[in-house]
Structure formats: C-alpha cells, structure tokens
Motif scaffolding. Structure first.
Motif, PDB file in Angstrom:
ATOM      1  N   ASP A   1      14.268  -4.177  10.149  1.00 46.14           N
ATOM      2  CA  ASP A   1      12.758  -4.588   9.508  1.00 46.14           C
ATOM      3  C   ASP A   1      11.371  -3.872   9.566  1.00 46.14           C
ATOM      4  N   TRP A   2      11.502  -3.479  11.133  1.00 45.87           N
ATOM      5  CA  TRP A   2       9.977  -2.138  11.783  1.00 45.87           C
ATOM      6  C   TRP A   2      10.424  -0.926  10.527  1.00 45.87           C
ATOM      7  N   LEU A   3      11.011  -1.056  10.362  1.00 43.02           N
ATOM      8  CA  LEU A   3      11.414   0.640   9.281  1.00 43.02           C
ATOM      9  C   LEU A   3      11.178  -0.115   7.918  1.00 43.02           C
ATOM     10  N   ALA A   4      11.928  -0.688   7.278  1.00 48.61           N
ATOM     11  CA  ALA A   4      11.564  -1.642   6.167  1.00 48.61           C
ATOM     12  C   ALA A   4      10.078  -1.260   5.905  1.00 48.61           C
ATOM     13  N   ARG A   5       9.902  -2.120   6.813  1.00 52.73           N
ATOM     14  CA  ARG A   5       8.098  -2.985   6.112  1.00 52.73           C
ATOM     15  C   ARG A   5       7.090  -1.030   6.574  1.00 52.73           C
ATOM     16  N   THR A   6       7.771  -0.336   7.939  1.00 52.16           N
ATOM     17  CA  THR A   6       6.279   1.152   7.742  1.00 52.16           C
ATOM     18  C   THR A   6       6.427   1.710   6.395  1.00 52.16           C
ATOM     19  N   ALA A   7       7.923   1.558   5.930  1.00 52.79           N
ATOM     20  CA  ALA A   7       8.423   2.462   5.158  1.00 52.79           C
ATOM     21  C   ALA A   7       7.631   1.776   3.568  1.00 52.79           C
ATOM     22  N   GLU A   8       7.697   0.796   3.669  1.00 51.94           N
ATOM     23  CA  GLU A   8       6.818  -0.052   1.936  1.00 51.94           C
ATOM     24  C   GLU A   8       6.173   0.717   2.000  1.00 51.94           C
ATOM     25  N   ILE A   9       4.807   0.764   3.111  1.00 50.84           N
ATOM     26  CA  ILE A   9       3.607   0.661   3.314  1.00 50.84           C
ATOM     27  C   ILE A   9       3.212   2.185   2.830  1.00 50.84           C
ATOM     28  N   ILE A  10       4.257   3.224   3.355  1.00 54.70           N
ATOM     29  CA  ILE A  10       3.835   4.187   2.984  1.00 54.70           C
ATOM     30  C   ILE A  10       4.143   4.100   1.700  1.00 54.70           C
TER      31      ILE A  10
END
Length: 546
Positions: free
Chosen positions: A277-286
């Motif tokens: 989830d942390w990876l997905a949320r950070t990638a979403e911002i990117i």
C-alpha cells in the motif's frame, strides 16, 4: 549502527508500556477496549486491510504499472544501481526551499503536528487538553477534526507568490502526514482533502501555483509511520478501536523498540500488505503530480522497508531522468550512502560534504505545524543558518505551518519577506554557488548532527562563510565589526586579491594583504542587514573544494 537519534523515537514510544502493565494499571473501560488490548498486531493489520479492501483493484493496477516500468531508464531496483544517483543541477543550485506542514492537525493547534498521536497517549499534555476541550476520545476522536478543517481562506496563488518573494527556488508541502489524511486526490483512500474537509485537491492546486511562479515542486510523504501512529488509542476506550474507523487510523499496531536510539532493533510489526500500500500510494503521487522532490521521514529506515525502497526509488529516478532530474531526501542511515540526498533534520554539518545535502528546520520555535501562541525564528538566525549550510555544499528547506483556515501567520510572513529582501541583494553569493577550499573561519563552532540547529551560539563579526561563483570568491560576514575594520585570515598573500566590493551596493572596499590575511576598511554600517557579503576578485583561478 546508530539509525536514529532519541528525540523522535522518544516521542514515538511515549506512554506505551508493556501489555501486562497496561492490563494492571489501565483496566479496560469497555468491551471494545478490552478486545483491543488482546488483539495481535497481525489481527489489527487485517482489520485495516478489510476496511481498505474496496481500493484493492486500484492498488493492484498501480503496482502493476510500477512492476512494468521500474527499470525503464538508467536505474535498476537494487542498491548497487541506486548508489549511482546524483542530485540534479537545479537542486544543487537552488539552495533555499520552503517546507509546508499543513493538515487536520492544524485544527486543534495545540502541542505540535503530532497532536494526532499524542491525543491518544495517556499522560501527555495533549491527552489532557483533548479531554478537557473536546471530551473523551471515545466520543470525539481525531476523525472529528476533519469536518472542521475547511481551509476557507486557502489561496495557492498567494502562497506561491509569498514563497517566491522569500527567495525560495523549490516548495515541498506535506502530501500526507503521519495522521493518514491525504492532502491530494487519491484513488486509494476516502480520507482525502478532495473528499472531506477542504473538498479541494490541495497538492494539485499548489503544484500548479508553485510551478507557475517558476519554482520547483516537491512533496513530503510520512505515510510509512502511519502503520503505528494511532497505537495509543488501542489501550483505552477510544474511537481507534472501532472497525468503522480503520481506514483512517490504519493498523495502529504497537510501536515498540528495544532501544530508543537504534532503529534496527525496532520490532514493530509491518505487513507486506502495508508495504504494498505504501508503494502504491507513493507511486500514485509520482504518476499524478510528477514531483521534482520527495522527502521521506525517518521510518522508511525500518528494516522491513529495505526490499521495497529500491523498487520505488528506481521507478521514481527513471521517471525523473526523462526531465531535469529528481531528488529524494532521506534521514541519516535510512539509505546506503549515495542512493539519495542526505537530510540533516534541524541540524548542520561541521564541514564541507562531498555530495550535496540538505537541512530542514521550522520557522516556528515550537512546532512544524501551526500551534496557537507560537513564536518565530528571526530573519538573522535563518540567514546565518543559510550561509553556513550553503558554504558546506548544502541546501536549507525552511518550514512554515499555516492555520487551519489557510492563512499564514503574519510573523512567519514577515520573516520570509525579510529573508527574501536579503537574498534579492546578496543572492549572487548563494544561488548556484559552490564551496571554496574551506567553508569558513571564526570563533563560533557549529554543533553538528540532528536537532542541534538552535544550540550554536550567535555568530560574531569575526565569523565568515565562503562561497564561490562567477569566478569570484564571496566572504559572508555574520556580524559587523565595531571599528569598521576586519581581517579575513583565510585569504593569504598566495591568493593575490585585485579587488574587493561590498555586494549590497557594489562599492569598492579598500584592502591590504599580508601574512595575517586580507585586511578590509569598511564603509559605515549598512542599515537593516543581517550578513554582509564581500565579492573578492583574485588574480589567479580559484582553488575550490574537491
């Protein structure tokens, strides 16, 4: 290896005794609290997963996007490759940025931006204040501040204009703090500034306004810490224990460490689902906002993030390589050296660093977020800090904390404008500068390390910081001598000086040289300045720091 200094973990571990002590000293006040006190971290994580299940398809799609493009560029998702990273030229030249802590925690405006955690920590001033002001946490929890966070006077364009006037070259708002409330439009949460509270995409509006002023735009993510941030609410009757609130409050697993100072010994439970989830949320911002910089707080140094971080960094660095480069700030020990840009929180280095680095500190004396009755650092303090950091190959990122309604306190505005006025006159010695062969001279010694920035004694007229640029040497004097005469001892006769000018007005400064240094005869004391820059021309090419 020392991974984190005590001040943060001392806060993070506050008032979390062992379970047997909790059972003895804090008997459950309701069946909900009784159940929470015996639920395992794995079960708490599963409750959060259940509450977030509706976002699983969107999360899966983002993770697939990352997996498919993680190696599309010069970097691979492994530490050996990532250690080839170098900070981009725009960042190295920028020198001065603005940090923004603004969120739901600005509503109570008490204690600090950690109110969201400490209001559930029994025995803290925040806990007592909360109960006295809003009632027990079982009836009024952190979630109940969200409708009060209206941001009715928020004006992204006005903010950006102020930051530009302050002389900033990049701006980094917090996209999500430890509290789990996203200030951006996320497909992975209902607890966002678009869906609740302000009902606006704060990050999107700021990105447009900041870039419109010609500055670079970054974001700060504190999502990693949210895994445990509300764990204090597990140990008494609070709304953290209601499964209906699990999406906002997260797993809220106990954050426990054998030693406050050694993150490697932290045995807080972190699930693979949380990492995904942390990876997905950070990638979403990117993918959605294309930030030029991402600032990570300290807990990504937890060992469980070690295998996930390279994927995120490779994905982001490769995305940034398609434009003019991106920056990731990390705290001491969280990355292998060279895999990102080191940030020294509220602190300084004692010498020139081989690669570019950053310090971040708050304009406020008490908090990163807005709290009532706060006071602010003086422009002189900030300008001296900036000169010291830049002389050592670093950047300064200065934080402000707006009120919940979106207004920036006047005291903070005044300091920002004063810094901008100094930079407008003296910025030639700061922007795009490089270190000299030594960073400075004088009797005042900087206290190195994190959380030390206010422990350095005030500078004197004998303290200088040096920078280079445009073929010139700049000597920044951090005080004004009583008799309008001063000697710069580091500039020896071997470095033959041909001209000295006061940068503020370009006037010629008479000088002599001998074995004791460069002797300057100064004009009358300039009015209203905080540091005084002399532009020195040498006969031979400058010897700069390697």
């Amino acid at each position: 290896m020392l991974r984190r200094l005590a001040p943060y973990l001392a806060l993070a571990c506050l008032a979390i005794p062992c379970r047997s002590a909790l059972a003895r000293d804090n008997p459950p006040t309701s069946p909900t609290a009784a159940t929470a006190a015996t639920v395992s971290p794995q079960a708490q994580d599963l409750a959060w997963q259940k509450a977030s299940a509706k976002f699983a398809p969107a999360r899966k799609a983002i993770l697939a996007q990352v997996a498919g493009h993680v190696s599309d560029g010069p970097f691979r998702p492994d530490w050996a490759s990532l250690k080839g990273y170098r900070s981009p030229a725009w960042y190295d030249d920028a020198k001065f940025g603005i940090f923004i802590h603004w969120g739901v925690y600005s509503v109570p405006a008490f204690g600090s931006e950690w109110y969201s955690r400490n209001m559930y920590q029994q025995g803290t001033k925040e806990f007592a204040h909360h109960v006295a002001t809003y009632g027990p946490q079982s009836r009024f929890g952190y979630k109940d501040f969200v409708p009060m966070f209206k941001a009715e006077h928020f004006d992204a364009d006005a903010w950006a204009a102020l930051f530009r006037e302050a002389g900033a070259r990049y701006v980094v708002p917090v996209a999500e703090h430890h509290d789990g409330f996203a200030m951006y439009d996320s497909k992975l949460s209902d607890w966002t500034a678009v869906k609740k509270g302000p009902k606006r995409d704060v990050i999107g509006l700021l990105a447009k306004a900041i870039r419109g002023q010609g500055m670079h735009f970054g974001i700060s993510s504190h999502r990693a810490e949210h895994d445990w941030f509300f764990d204090g609410g597990r140990h008494f009757d609070s709304d953290v224990n209601d499964p209906a609130n699990a999406e906002l409050y997260g797993p809220a697993v106990d954050h426990l460490s054998k030693h406050d100072e050694i993150l490697a010994d932290d045995w807080t439970y972190v699930s693979q689902s949380w990492l995904d989830d942390w990876l997905a949320r950070t990638a979403e911002i990117i993918d959605d906002y294309h930030p030029d910089l991402i600032y990570f707080d300290w807990w990504i140094g937890h060992p469980t993030f070690r295998n996930t971080l390279p994927t995120l960094l490779s994905y982001y660095y490769n995305e940034g390589a398609k434009r003019d480069g991106v920056v990731v700030n990390y705290k001491l020990g969280d990355f292998p050296e060279g895999a990102g840009t080191l940030d020294i929180e509220r602190g300084q280095l004692t010498g020139i660093h081989a690669t570019h680095w950053q310090t971040d500190t708050s304009i406020s004396n008490d908090s990163w977020g807005y709290v009532e009755h706060d006071t602010y650092k003086s422009p002189t303090f900030i300008i001296h800090l900036l000169a010291d950091v830049v002389s050592k190959n670093g950047n300064l990122m200065l934080n402000i904390g707006p009120r919940a309604d979106g207004t920036i306190p006047q005291g903070a505005q005044d300091t920002l404008r004063s810094i901008g006025a100094w930079l407008k006159v003296n910025g030639e010695a700061i922007y795009a500068s490089k270190p000299w062969r030594v960073y400075g001279e004088g009797p005042t010694e900087v206290v190195g390390g994190t959380f030390q920035d206010t422990k350095t004694k005030p500078y004197t007229a004998e303290d200088f910081r040096f920078t280079t640029g445009n073929g010139k040497l700049y000597a920044i004097e951090l005080g004004w001598p009583a008799k309008n005469k001063v000697t710069v001892h580091t500039v020896t006769p071997d470095e033959k000086v041909t001209r000295v000018e006061l940068l503020a007005d370009g006037s010629h400064v008479p000088f002599t040289q001998d074995t004791h240094g460069l002797h300057l005869t100064l004009p009358p004391h300039p009015v209203g300045s905080d540091a005084y820059v002399y532009r020195i021309t040498l006969a031979a090419p400058l010897k700069v720091s390697p």
